[in-house]
Design a protein around this motif. Structure first.
Motif, short mmCIF file in Angstrom:
data_model
loop_
_atom_site.label_atom_id
_atom_site.label_comp_id
_atom_site.label_asym_id
_atom_site.label_seq_id
_atom_site.Cartn_x
_atom_site.Cartn_y
_atom_site.Cartn_z
N LYS A 58 8.06 7.94 56.56
CA LYS A 58 9.06 7.33 55.66
C LYS A 58 9.28 5.86 56.03
O LYS A 58 9.50 5.02 55.16
CB LYS A 58 10.37 8.12 55.76
N LEU A 59 9.22 5.56 57.34
CA LEU A 59 9.41 4.18 57.81
C LEU A 59 8.16 3.33 57.63
O LEU A 59 8.23 2.10 57.73
CB LEU A 59 9.83 4.15 59.28
N MET A 60 7.02 3.98 57.43
CA MET A 60 5.75 3.26 57.29
C MET A 60 4.99 3.75 56.06
O MET A 60 3.87 4.23 56.15
CB MET A 60 4.89 3.47 58.54
N PRO A 61 5.59 3.61 54.87
CA PRO A 61 4.95 4.14 53.67
C PRO A 61 3.66 3.41 53.29
O PRO A 61 2.89 3.90 52.49
CB PRO A 61 6.03 3.97 52.60
N TYR A 62 3.44 2.24 53.87
CA TYR A 62 2.25 1.45 53.59
C TYR A 62 1.03 1.97 54.34
O TYR A 62 -0.08 1.51 54.12
CB TYR A 62 2.50 -0.03 53.93
N PHE A 63 1.23 2.92 55.27
CA PHE A 63 0.13 3.56 56.00
C PHE A 63 -0.09 4.96 55.45
O PHE A 63 0.82 5.58 54.91
CB PHE A 63 0.45 3.68 57.50
N SER A 64 -1.30 5.46 55.68
CA SER A 64 -1.56 6.87 55.37
C SER A 64 -0.73 7.73 56.31
O SER A 64 -0.25 7.25 57.35
CB SER A 64 -3.05 7.18 55.57
N PHE A 65 -0.56 8.98 55.95
CA PHE A 65 0.21 9.90 56.80
C PHE A 65 -0.40 9.95 58.20
O PHE A 65 0.32 9.95 59.20
CB PHE A 65 0.25 11.29 56.16
N MET A 67 -2.19 7.62 59.80
CA MET A 67 -1.92 6.38 60.53
C MET A 67 -0.45 6.30 60.95
O MET A 67 -0.15 5.87 62.06
CB MET A 67 -2.28 5.16 59.67
N ALA A 68 0.45 6.70 60.06
CA ALA A 68 1.87 6.70 60.41
C ALA A 68 2.13 7.65 61.59
O ALA A 68 2.92 7.35 62.47
CB ALA A 68 2.73 7.08 59.21
N SER A 69 1.44 8.78 61.59
CA SER A 69 1.56 9.73 62.70
C SER A 69 1.08 9.10 64.01
O SER A 69 1.71 9.25 65.05
CB SER A 69 0.74 10.99 62.42
N PHE A 70 -0.05 8.39 63.93
CA PHE A 70 -0.59 7.71 65.11
C PHE A 70 0.40 6.68 65.64
O PHE A 70 0.69 6.63 66.83
CB PHE A 70 -1.94 7.06 64.79
N PHE A 71 0.93 5.83 64.75
CA PHE A 71 1.89 4.82 65.18
C PHE A 71 3.19 5.44 65.66
O PHE A 71 3.86 4.90 66.55
CB PHE A 71 2.12 3.78 64.09
N GLY A 72 3.57 6.58 65.11
CA GLY A 72 4.72 7.32 65.63
C GLY A 72 4.49 7.77 67.06
O GLY A 72 5.39 7.70 67.90
N LEU A 73 3.26 8.21 67.35
CA LEU A 73 2.91 8.60 68.71
C LEU A 73 2.92 7.40 69.64
O LEU A 73 3.47 7.46 70.75
CB LEU A 73 1.53 9.27 68.74
N THR A 76 6.45 6.49 70.34
CA THR A 76 7.08 7.47 71.23
C THR A 76 6.65 7.25 72.67
O THR A 76 7.48 7.27 73.59
CB THR A 76 6.74 8.90 70.76
N ILE A 77 5.37 7.02 72.88
CA ILE A 77 4.89 6.71 74.23
C ILE A 77 5.54 5.42 74.73
O ILE A 77 5.99 5.36 75.88
CB ILE A 77 3.35 6.63 74.25
N GLY A 78 5.61 4.43 73.86
CA GLY A 78 6.26 3.17 74.23
C GLY A 78 7.71 3.37 74.62
O GLY A 78 8.18 2.84 75.63
N GLU A 79 8.43 4.15 73.84
CA GLU A 79 9.83 4.42 74.15
C GLU A 79 9.98 5.14 75.49
O GLU A 79 10.88 4.81 76.27
CB GLU A 79 10.47 5.28 73.06
N ALA A 80 9.12 6.10 75.75
CA ALA A 80 9.19 6.84 77.01
C ALA A 80 8.92 5.91 78.19
O ALA A 80 9.68 5.89 79.17
CB ALA A 80 8.20 8.00 77.01
#
Length: 151
Positions: A58-65, A67-73, A76-80
């Motif tokens: 939803k935050l990255m509608p310009y990417f495929s699902f 790619m958005a999943s990859f950037f979400g990962l 998440t790794i960055g946040e951790a």
């Protein structure tokens, strides 16, 4: 406030800011992997990875699902990593700059794709700019230390 009082408060304020930002990163990571409870539980935003990936998309509608999943990962790794670095006080300036950039991207994505209230309701801009302030305080401390050594 006297200089002596500021010298006492300054380190405590930095530690508290590091802990607040660091824990603020770790808790959502734990939420995404289901540690804080199942979806729909009290104080749980996602409750599992699938729900988080749907939000990331939803935050990255310009990417495929995918790619958005990859950037979400990646986020998440960055946040951790950033959360742990800030909590333990290692590479604070680098972690604070990373925190600033990551949260600024979050805030802008939220602003453009979920509405103007969302990044303010969750204080994402505040965290972003507090991270920038923490990084600049660390830079100032390094400059002062270098100046003292050169004297």
């Amino acid at each position: 406030m006297t200089e002596a009082m500021l010298k006492k408060i300054f380190p405590t304020a930095q530690i508290l800011l590091r802990l607040a930002i660091g824990v603020g990163f770790i808790l959502p990571v734990l939420d995404r992997i289901g540690v804080l409870g199942a979806p729909g539980s009290t104080n749980v935003s996602w409750g599992n990875w699938t729900n988080f990936v749907a939000y990331a998309n939803k935050l990255m509608p310009y990417f495929s699902f995918k790619m958005a999943s990859f950037f979400g990962l990646v986020a998440t790794i960055g946040e951790a990593v950033l959360g742990i670095l800030l909590i333990i006080g290692y590479k604070i300036r680098l972690a604070a700059y990373g925190s600033f950039l990551l949260t600024l991207v979050f805030a802008l994505s939220m602003l453009f794709f979920t509405g103007y209230r969302s990044p303010f309701d969750y204080s994402v801009f505040s965290v972003s700019f507090a991270s920038l302030l923490l990084a600049s305080l660390q830079s100032e401390a390094v400059l002062q230390q270098t100046h003292k050594q050169g004297s």
